[in-house]
Design a protein around this motif. Structure first.
Motif, PDB file in Angstrom:
ATOM      1  N   VAL A 158       0.828  -1.208   0.000  1.00  0.00           N
ATOM      2  CA  VAL A 158       0.000   0.000   0.000  1.00  0.00           C
ATOM      3  C   VAL A 158       0.865   1.262   0.000  1.00  0.00           C
ATOM      4  CG1 VAL A 158      -1.799   1.270   1.185  1.00  0.00           C
ATOM      5  CG2 VAL A 158      -1.861  -1.229   1.139  1.00  0.00           C
ATOM      6  N   VAL A 165      -1.216  -6.362  -3.452  1.00  0.00           N
ATOM      7  CA  VAL A 165      -1.824  -6.477  -2.127  1.00  0.00           C
ATOM      8  C   VAL A 165      -2.314  -7.890  -1.855  1.00  0.00           C
ATOM      9  CG1 VAL A 165      -3.844  -5.772  -0.778  1.00  0.00           C
ATOM     10  CG2 VAL A 165      -2.500  -4.052  -1.989  1.00  0.00           C
TER      11      VAL A 165
ATOM     12  N   ILE B 237     -12.583 -10.783  -3.092  1.00  0.00           N
ATOM     13  CA  ILE B 237     -11.829 -10.299  -1.938  1.00  0.00           C
ATOM     14  C   ILE B 237     -12.751 -10.320  -0.725  1.00  0.00           C
ATOM     15  CG2 ILE B 237     -10.439  -8.406  -1.010  1.00  0.00           C
ATOM     16  CD1 ILE B 237      -9.267  -9.493  -3.584  1.00  0.00           C
ATOM     17  N   PRO B 238     -12.660 -11.380   0.096  1.00  0.00           N
ATOM     18  CA  PRO B 238     -13.607 -11.512   1.196  1.00  0.00           C
ATOM     19  C   PRO B 238     -13.458 -10.417   2.266  1.00  0.00           C
ATOM     20  CG  PRO B 238     -12.486 -13.601   0.766  1.00  0.00           C
ATOM     21  CD  PRO B 238     -11.775 -12.535  -0.023  1.00  0.00           C
ATOM     22  N   ASN B 239     -12.243  -9.942   2.473  1.00  0.00           N
ATOM     23  CA  ASN B 239     -12.054  -9.066   3.618  1.00  0.00           C
ATOM     24  C   ASN B 239     -12.142  -7.585   3.261  1.00  0.00           C
ATOM     25  OD1 ASN B 239     -10.229  -7.459   5.515  1.00  0.00           O
ATOM     26  ND2 ASN B 239     -10.756  -9.310   6.609  1.00  0.00           N
ATOM     27  N   PRO B 240     -12.948  -6.811   4.006  1.00  0.00           N
ATOM     28  CA  PRO B 240     -13.117  -5.383   3.697  1.00  0.00           C
ATOM     29  C   PRO B 240     -11.795  -4.612   3.779  1.00  0.00           C
ATOM     30  CG  PRO B 240     -14.693  -6.080   5.370  1.00  0.00           C
ATOM     31  CD  PRO B 240     -13.776  -7.233   5.138  1.00  0.00           C
ATOM     32  N   ALA B 241     -10.940  -4.971   4.730  1.00  0.00           N
ATOM     33  CA  ALA B 241      -9.668  -4.252   4.858  1.00  0.00           C
ATOM     34  C   ALA B 241      -8.794  -4.485   3.620  1.00  0.00           C
ATOM     35  CB  ALA B 241      -8.942  -4.705   6.119  1.00  0.00           C
ATOM     36  N   THR B 242      -8.835  -5.711   3.092  1.00  0.00           N
ATOM     37  CA  THR B 242      -8.070  -6.000   1.881  1.00  0.00           C
ATOM     38  C   THR B 242      -8.627  -5.225   0.696  1.00  0.00           C
ATOM     39  OG1 THR B 242      -7.762  -8.207   2.778  1.00  0.00           O
ATOM     40  CG2 THR B 242      -7.130  -7.881   0.490  1.00  0.00           C
ATOM     41  N   LEU B 244     -10.020  -2.319   0.798  1.00  0.00           N
ATOM     42  CA  LEU B 244      -9.548  -0.939   0.933  1.00  0.00           C
ATOM     43  C   LEU B 244      -8.083  -0.833   0.506  1.00  0.00           C
ATOM     44  CD1 LEU B 244     -10.009   1.962   1.879  1.00  0.00           C
ATOM     45  CD2 LEU B 244      -9.362   1.244   4.177  1.00  0.00           C
ATOM     46  N   ASN B 245      -7.269  -1.791   0.939  1.00  0.00           N
ATOM     47  CA  ASN B 245      -5.861  -1.786   0.543  1.00  0.00           C
ATOM     48  C   ASN B 245      -5.706  -1.821  -0.974  1.00  0.00           C
ATOM     49  OD1 ASN B 245      -4.735  -1.651   3.074  1.00  0.00           O
ATOM     50  ND2 ASN B 245      -4.602  -3.863   3.330  1.00  0.00           N
ATOM     51  N   LEU B 246      -6.528  -2.650  -1.614  1.00  0.00           N
ATOM     52  CA  LEU B 246      -6.454  -2.757  -3.074  1.00  0.00           C
ATOM     53  C   LEU B 246      -6.828  -1.439  -3.740  1.00  0.00           C
ATOM     54  CD1 LEU B 246      -8.028  -6.280  -3.604  1.00  0.00           C
ATOM     55  CD2 LEU B 246      -5.767  -5.609  -4.350  1.00  0.00           C
ATOM     56  N   LEU B 248      -6.501   1.568  -2.403  1.00  0.00           N
ATOM     57  CA  LEU B 248      -5.443   2.552  -2.144  1.00  0.00           C
ATOM     58  C   LEU B 248      -4.191   2.255  -2.970  1.00  0.00           C
ATOM     59  CD1 LEU B 248      -5.818   2.949   1.728  1.00  0.00           C
ATOM     60  CD2 LEU B 248      -6.527   4.556  -0.032  1.00  0.00           C
ATOM     61  N   SER B 261     -13.868   5.969   8.256  1.00  0.00           N
ATOM     62  CA  SER B 261     -12.536   6.061   8.851  1.00  0.00           C
ATOM     63  C   SER B 261     -11.444   6.102   7.779  1.00  0.00           C
ATOM     64  CB  SER B 261     -12.289   4.880   9.789  1.00  0.00           C
ATOM     65  OG  SER B 261     -12.332   3.674   9.058  1.00  0.00           O
ATOM     66  N   ALA B 394     -19.228  -6.726  10.206  1.00  0.00           N
ATOM     67  CA  ALA B 394     -18.499  -5.768  11.038  1.00  0.00           C
ATOM     68  C   ALA B 394     -19.397  -4.605  11.424  1.00  0.00           C
ATOM     69  CB  ALA B 394     -17.271  -5.269  10.279  1.00  0.00           C
TER      70      ALA B 394
ATOM     71  N   ASP C 226      -9.283  -2.764  10.003  1.00  0.00           N
ATOM     72  CA  ASP C 226      -9.906  -1.771   9.134  1.00  0.00           C
ATOM     73  C   ASP C 226      -9.378  -0.364   9.379  1.00  0.00           C
ATOM     74  OD1 ASP C 226     -11.380  -3.821   8.158  1.00  0.00           O
ATOM     75  OD2 ASP C 226     -13.136  -3.421   9.396  1.00  0.00           O
TER      76      ASP C 226
END
Lengths: 323, 549, 265
Positions: A158, A165, B237-242, B244-246, B248, B261, B394, C226
Motif C-alpha cells: 500500500v 496487495v 476479496i472476502p475481507n473489507p480491509a483487503t 480498501l488496501n487494493l 489505495l 474512517s 463488522a 480496518d
C-alpha cells in the motif's frame, strides 16, 4: 524393512479412515442450518425446503450419513458443495494448487535456509551475530502470522506500491500472456505471502538444527576431528550434518499440520485462493460436504507426511531399524 | 437530509439523461476501458435463477443477463410506467389482471440466437420448480405466463395491484432455452453451461479463475448500444480491509460503502474520488415478540411495549449512525432505506432521552435496581438482553457494541451473540433470541414487507419475520397500500404505523459512498442492482491507464 | 540472551503485573465517550479505538483474558495429556493400547480443523469455555511426548531396579516414571503457552475467537484491521503485547529445558 513398511502403511490407512469418519460425525452433529447458504434471506415454502434438503442430503441420520459418505468416497464422489453448487472434488481440485505452491516453497526455504542458519549458529556460539539470530528466532516464533502479513502488506504493497496487495495472479494479465510474464507475475504475488509464512515458521528448524548440531559437536569423534586441525566448516559438513538430520526428519513429519494452520491465516490475509481460505469459509457457512472434503484432504496429507518421516527416519538413522 | 435526497435523485436523473444518449463515434474500434470491482465471495455459478441468491452473484449476472425492464431514476415501483424498456421493447395493459409484453427483436444471445418467448416460458417453468427455490414473493402473485407469438407473451396475475409491471419486469431474467432445455434441473449448476454461461447483456462471460476473479468482456453487438467499457473484472476479496488496501494501491477501481474512517486516506489519493448514491440498505435491532424457546408465549421482557419504547429512547441513534457512517446516514423511524425515498421518509428521533427519564419509564414497567449491582431487575430476574448477529458483519458488530454501551448506562445488561451465519439463522428460525441485529438490502418495492413484517409470515417456519411480529392493523394498511388506488400514500401510512408500534430499534439508513478512480465518467450506481449502468461508464479521454488499452 | 532465564522471567513478570494491576489503574475498557481513534496522549496513554474506548485499558483487561485463556488451556492439556500418555506408555492393558490408538487418531486430525469446526458450531464463546476448548484439543501432542518418555524410562536402570525390588506396577508408574516423564511435558507446556496465545489470536482473526466485548489481544488485532491507515497503534499495541508474551513463554520454556534436561544442550 518391507514388512515394517507394510505394517506402517496399514496403520496410516486405518488412522486416516478413523479420523475421517470422526470428522464426518463431528460435522454431522454441528448445529446450524445448511440451507441458510442456499436460500440466503429468501423465504421458502415447505415444498422447496423439502426438495433442497433431499438434494443436498441434509436430513440424514448419522449412520446413514456415514454410510452414504463411505459409499460415495469409494467412487471418488464427495457430494455437492452447497456454497458452490458444484461437486466437492471439482472445488477442491481448483483450490489445491495455490496451497501446494505456497506450502512447498515454504518447506523448501525452511529446510535449506533454515537448516543452514541453524548449523551456522551452532558453529558460531556466543558471537554478536549469533545473538541476533537467537533473538530473531524468538521474536519470529512469537509473531502472529497474520500480523506479519498485515504489516508487510501495509508497507510494501500500500505505502510503497512495490508488490501486489492480494491474490495469486494479476487478473489484468491476459490468459494468453507469454509464460515468462505469467511466471514473473506469479512470483510477484508470491513474495509477501511466502515471506510471511517463512518468517512465522523458520524459527523452529533453525533452533532444532542448532541444538542437534551442537549435540553432535560435543561427541568425541567431532572433537577429535577438530583437534586434527580441520576447519569448523569441514567438520560440520563431514560429521555434523548427517547425524543432525534425525531430529529434522521428525520435524518434517510434524510439519504439515503447522503449514496447514499457517496457510489458513496467511491465505485469509492475502485472499490467496487456496484450501485454507476455502476451509475457513466452508466452516463458517456450515457447508458440510465441503468441510469434510477439505478435511479428508488434510488428514491424508498429514498421514502421508508422518509416513514419509518414519521412512526417512529409518534411512537416516539405521539404529531405528531394530523392531 | 432532504436536500441530500433531492441531490441523490438529481444525480440519478442526470445519469439517466446522459445514458439516454449512448456512446457514439467509435463503432468499429475495439472497446477500451477496464473496470476492476470487488466481490466478497466467489461466483461459481454466474447464472440467475439457479445461482445463489446473493447480491454479489447478481452483481456479476446482471452484466450478463438482462431484465425485461429497469426502474427509472426515482426507483419508484408503482404504475405501468415504472420501468424503462430493456429486453422487452414494449408492454401494454390488457386488463387489470393481464399485461402483454413484446420482446425487442434486436435482442440476441451471445451465441447469436435470438431471444424469444420460448426463453421466457422456459425460465418461468424453472422459477416455479421447487428444486430451484426461487423467490416465493415473485412467483406467488403471478397466475401464469401464456405465449402469444415468437416475441410476445402475456402475464396473468392473481389480483390487481399497481406494481404488476415491476414485479414481473424487474424480476424476470430469461435464460437461454436452446442451451438449457436438455439439462436436468438438478444438473444445471454443475453443467458446462454454468461454467461459461451465454447471456444476452452488455457483457459476455470471458473466464473465471476460481477464488480469484471473474472476467467479462464487452459484447460489441449489444442491441441497446455498444458498451463504452471493454472489460469488467470482479475480484474475489472476502475481507473489507483487503478491499480498501487494493483501492489505495490502485489495483481496484471501485469500492462500495467506503468506510468513513478511511475517507482521509481516500481523499489524499489524487486519482480517487468519492461519489454518493442512493442505497437500499437499512439496519435495525428487531425485538423478538415471542419468548425465546417457546413461541406460544409473548417475550417476558420485550413483549412490553413500554420497555421497547424505553430501550429505543435510551439509544442516541444519531451519534451511533454518525460514528459508523460519518454524516452519510439518517435515522429511519421504520424499516425504510434511502431507495424508498419516493415514499415520504418516516423519520426516527436522532437523540436519546435523558437517562433518568429512561430509568423512570423502566421503573414504571417494574424494572428497578433492587440489589444495587447496577443492573435493573424485576422479581429477582436481571434485565438481560442478547443481541444476535452473524460474525461476518463488522457493521452490525459496531452497532451492537454501541447499543451495549448505551444500554449499560441505564442499567440494561446487553450481551453480544456473534454467531456463524448458519448457527445464527438456526437460532433465529427457532425463535431462540432477544434482539435480531438485522442489515437488510431492501427490495425495490415495499410489497416485500409482506414477507418479513406480516402476520402470515409470522406463522411460517422459515420466513424472514424471525421476531414473529404480527400487527393486524399494519397488515391491513399494507394490503390497502398494495392493492389501493394510491400506493405511495398508503405505504407512508403503513410505515408511520410501524414506527409507532416500536417493533425494532431502527438504526440507520445509509447512503452508498462509492470511492472510485477519477478517470471514469458518466458514472451511475443504483440501489438494489448497483452496476446495471456499468456498460455506459466511460474512461475520460487522455486519462487512460495501461489496463484500459 | 538465551543463556539466562532472566530476560524471559522479567518479561513474564511485567505482563503478569499488567494483567493483575493494569485493570485496577486503567479506565473502563468499555466506556465509549473519549472520541474515536485518538492518538496516544497523556489522557489516553495508548490512544483510543474506533469505538472511543481506551486502548491501554483494553490492553490491560486483554492481558487478563489472553493470559488466563492460555494458562487454563495449557493446564488442561497438560493434565489430560500426561495422564493419557503415562497410561498408554505403561503398556500391557487394553486400556493403554486403546489410549495409544486414540492419541494417534487425535493427532491425525489437524488441530486447527477441529477447532474451526467446533467454534463454527458453537459461535464465539466466553473466555473460560474458549480456554477449555483450546486445552481439550491440545492434549494429544503432550500425550505422545509423555508416552515416548514413559517407554524410554521403563527401560531405565532405576525403574528396572524398583521393579525387581517388587514394587507394584501402579506404584512404579506413579513414583518412578511419572516424575521423569513429566519434565519434557512441562517444557512442552510452557512452549504451549505461546502456541495457545497465538492460536487464540489466530482464531479471533478468523472471527472464531472470544465473545465481545471481552477484550482479548487477538480480538483487538482483528478489529484494528480496518483502521490500519488511520490508527496504526491499534494494531501495533496488541501485537507488541502478544510478542512479549509469546517470547517470554518461549524463553522461560528454554530456560526450564536447560534446568531440567541439561544433557540435551
Amino acid at each position: 524393512m518391507t514388512g515394517w513398511l507394510a505394517r506402517r502403511s496399514v496403520d496410516a490407512v486405518v488412522s486416516a479412515a478413523a479420523a475421517i469418519l470422526l470428522l464426518v460425525a463431528l460435522v454431522h452433529v454441528m448445529p446450524g442450518d445448511p440451507l441458510a447458504v442456499i436460500l440466503g434471506d429468501r423465504p421458502a415454502d415447505a415444498a422447496t425446503v423439502a426438495r433442497l434438503r433431499e438434494r443436498y442430503g441434509i436430513d440424514r441420520s448419522l449412520p446413514q450419513a456415514l454410510g452414504d459418505f463411505a459409499r460415495g468416497a469409494v467412487r471418488g464422489d464427495l457430494g455437492i458443495a452447497l456454497s458452490e453448487q458444484r461437486p466437492v472434488t471439482t472445488v477442491l481440485r481448483e483450490h489445491v494448487g495455490p496451497t501446494l505452491l505456497l506450502g512447498s516453497l515454504t518447506l523448501l526455504i525452511n529446510f535449506t535456509v533454515g537448516l543452514a542458519l541453524g548449523l551456522w549458529w551452532a558453529l558460531h556460539p556466543g558471537t554478536m551475530r549469533s545473538r541476533i539470530v537467537s533473538a530473531a528466532t524468538v521474536v519470529g516464533y512469537a509473531l502472529p502470522t497474520f500480523a506479519i502479513g498485515m504489516v508487510l502488506v501495509w508497507i510494501f504493497a500500500v505505502e510503497l506500491g512495490w508488490l501486489p496487495v492480494a491474490g495469486s495472479s494479476d487478473p489484468l494479465l491476459p490468459a494468453d500472456a507469454p509464460l515468462s510474464q505469467a511466471v514473473v507475475d506469479r512470483l510477484e504475488h508470491l513474495v509477501l505471502p511466502l515471506t510471511t509464512m517463512v518468517m512465522a515458521t523458520i524459527a523452529v528448524p533453525i533452533r532444532q538444527q542448532r541444538s542437534a548440531a551442537r549435540a553432535v559437536a560435543a561427541q568425541p569423534w567431532v572433537r577429535a576431528a577438530r583437534a586434527r586441525g580441520l576447519s569448523p566448516v569441514v567438520v560440520a559438513w563431514r560429521h555434523c550434518w548427517r547425524p543432525a538430520l534425525t531430529p529434522i526428519v521428525t520435524l518434517l513429519g510434524l510439519w504439515l499440520p503447522m503449514l496447514v494452520s499457517g496457510a489458513v491465516l496467511v491465505e485469509s490475509v492475502f485472499a490467496w485462493p487456496g484450501l485454507g481460505t476455502l476451509l475457513a469459509e466452508a466452516t463458517v457457512n456450515r457447508d458440510v460436504p465441503l468441510v469434510i472434503g477439505a478435511g479428508v484432504l488434510l488428514v491424508i496429507a498429514v498421514q502421508l507426511g508422518s509416513l514419509l518421516a518414519d521412512v526417512l527416519y529409518r534411512v537416516v538413522d539405521p539404529a531405528q531399524r531394530q523392531p | 437530509m432532504i436536500q441530500r435526497i433531492i441531490l441523490a435523485c438529481l444525480l440519478g436523473i442526470g445519469g439517466m439523461i446522459s445514458s439516454a444518449t449512448p456512446a457514439i463515434g467509435q463503432s468499429n474500434a475495439a472497446v477500451r476501458g477496464t473496470v476492476v470491482l470487488a466481490i466478497p465471495a466467489d461466483v461459481s455459478v454466474p447464472v440467475p435463477v439457479v445461482g445463489l441468491p446473493y447480491t454479489h452473484v447478481a452483481d456479476v449476472t446482471d452484466q450478463l443477463f438482462l431484465r425485461l425492464g429497469f426502474l427509472k431514476s426515482s426507483f419508484r415501483t408503482v404504475g405501468d410506467d415504472a420501468l424503462t424498456p430493456m429486453l422487452a421493447r414494449s408492454w401494454r395493459r390488457v386488463d387489470s389482471l393481464t399485461l402483454a409484453f413484446e420482446l425487442d427483436p434486436r435482442a440476441m444471445w451471445h451465441d447469436g440466437a435470438p431471444v424469444t418467448t420460448h426463453d421466457v416460458m422456459f425460465t418461468w417453468r424453472l422459477m416455479v420448480n421447487p428444486a430451484v427455490g426461487a423467490d416465493h414473493a415473485v412467483i406467488e402473485p403471478i397466475a401464469g405466463i401464456d405465449s402469444t407469438g415468437v416475441r410476445t407473451f402475456r402475464v396473468r396475475f392473481r389480483r390487481a395491484f399497481a406494481e404488476q409491471l415491476y414485479l414481473i419486469g424487474f424480476n424476470l431474467q430469461p435464460l437461454p432455452a436452446h442451451l438449457l432445455e436438455r439439462v436436468p434441473v438438478d444438473s444445471i449448476t454443475t453443467s458446462e453451461y454454468a461454467s461459461a454461461p451465454v447471456g444476452n447483456g452488455p457483457f459476455r462471460f470471458e473466464r473465471r479463475v476460481p477464488g480469484e476473479f471473474v472476467e467479462l468482456r464487452a459484447y460489441p453487438a449489444f442491441f441497446l448500444g455498444k458498451p463504452t467499457i471493454g472489460r469488467v473484472v470482479f475480484r474475489v476479496i472476502p475481507n473489507p480491509a483487503t478491499r480498501l488496501n487494493l483501492l489505495l494501491s490502485g489495483e481496484l477501481d471501485v469500492l462500495e460503502y467506503a468506510p468513513p474512517s478511511a475517507m482521509a486516506q481516500i481523499r489524499a489519493k489524487r486519482d480517487l474520488r468519492v461519489v454518493t448514491f442512493m442505497s437500499n440498505l437499512v439496519l435495525y435491532g428487531r425485538f423478538n415478540t415471542r419468548a425465546p424457546g417457546d413461541t406460544s408465549r409473548p417475550h417476558p421482557v420485550l413483549g412490553d411495549r413500554a420497555v421497547r419504547d424505553a430501550l429505543v429512547s435510551a439509544l442516541d441513534r444519531g451519534v451511533m449512525a454518525e460514528r459508523i457512517y460519518g454524516r452519510n446516514a439518517s435515522v429511519p423511524g421504520a424499516v425504510q432505506s434511502v431507495s424508498w425515498s419516493w415514499i415520504r421518509p418516516v423519520r426516527g428521533t436522532a437523540g436519546a432521552t435523558s437517562r433518568s427519564a429512561v430509568r423512570a419509564a423502566l421503573a414504571k414497567a417494574g424494572w428497578r435496581d433492587s440489589d444495587g449491582d447496577g443492573i435493573l431487575d424485576r422479581n429477582g430476574v436481571p434485565l438481560r438482553i442478547g443481541l444476535l448477529y452473524p460474525e461476518t458483519s463488522a457493521v452490525r458488530h459496531d452497532f451492537a457494541l454501541q447499543m451495549q454501551a448505551m444500554w449499560r448506562a441505564v442499567g440494561i445488561d446487553a450481551h453480544l451473540e456473534r454467531l456463524p451465519g448458519p448457527v445464527g439463522s438456526e437460532r433465529l428460525n427457532a425463535g431462540r433470541f432477544d434482539v435480531e441485529m438485522g442489515s437488510v438490502n431492501q427490495d425495490a418495492s415495499p410489497m416485500s414487507l409482506t414477507q418479513s413484517w406480516s402476520c402470515a409470515s409470522a406463522r411460517e417456519a422459515r420466513s424472514s419475520n424471525k421476531t414473529r411480529w404480527c400487527n393486524p392493523e399494519f397488515d391491513r394498511l399494507l394490503a390497502n397500500a398494495i392493492t389501493g388506488k394510491d400506493p405511495v400514500a398508503g405505504y407512508r401510512v403503513a410505515l408511520a404505523h410501524m414506527a409507532r408500534e416500536t417493533p425494532a430499534a431502527f438504526l440507520a439508513a445509509p447512503y452508498n459512498n462509492i470511492a472510485l478512480h477519477s478517470r471514469f465518467e458518466n458514472v451511475q450506481v443504483w440501489p438494489v442492482k448497483a452496476w446495471t449502468s456499468l456498460w455506459q461508464w466511460r474512461v475520460r479521454r487522455g486519462a487512460e491507464l495501461p489496463r484500459d488499452r | 540472551m538465551t543463556r539466562t532465564p532472566w530476560g524471559g522471567a522479567a518479561l513474564a513478570a511485567a505482563l503478569l503485573a499488567l494483567a493483575v494491576i493494569g485493570p485496577w489503574i486503567a479506565p473502563d475498557p468499555l466506556l465509549m465517550e473519549a472520541g474515536t481513534l485518538l492518538p496516544p496522549s497523556s489522557a489516553h496513554l495508548l490512544g483510543t479505538d474506533q469505538h472511543s474506548r481506551d486502548v491501554f485499558a483494553r490492553l490491560a483487561h486483554g492481558a487478563r483474558v489472553s493470559l488466563t485463556v492460555a494458562g487454563v488451556a495449557v493446564i488442561i492439556a497438560l493434565v489430560i495429556g500426561s495422564t493419557v500418555g503415562v497410561i498408554a506408555g505403561a503398556g500391557g492393558s487394553v486400556l493403554s493400547a486403546s489410549l495409544r490408538r486414540i492419541t494417534d487418531l487425535a493427532l491425525a486430525l489437524p488441530r486447527i480443523v477441529v477447532l474451526m469446526v467446533l467454534l463454527a458450531a458453537l459461535g464465539t464463546l466466553p473466555p473460560l469455555t474458549f480456554a477449555m476448548i483450546i486445552g481439550v484439543t491440545g492434549w494429544p501432542a503432550i500425550a505422545r511426548l509423555v508416552r515416548g518418555e514413559t517407554l524410554r524410562l521403563r527401560q531405565a536402570e532405576y525403574v528396572i531396579a524398583a521393579r525387581a525390588l517388587g514394587a507394584p506396577p501402579p506404584r512404579v508408574l506413579w513414583r518412578e516414571i511419572l516424575p521423569g516423564a513429566l519434565a519434557p511435558a512441562i517444557i512442552a507446556a510452557t512452549l504451549g503457552v505461546a502456541d495457545a496465545i497465538l492460536l487464540e489470536a489466530g482464531l479471533s482473526f478468523l472471527g472464531l475467537g472470544i465473545m465481545a466485548p471481552a477484550p482479548s489481544w487477538g480480538g483487538m488485532i482483528l478489529e484494528s484491521r480496518d483502521y490500519l491507515h488511520a490508527a496504526p497503534w491499534l494494531l501495533l499495541v496488541p501485537v507488541a503485547a502478544l510478542v512479549a508474551a509469546t517470547s517470554s513463554a518461549t524463553l522461560l520454556g528454554e530456560a526450564l529445558r536447560r534446568f531440567l534436561q541439561p544433557d540435551t544442550q
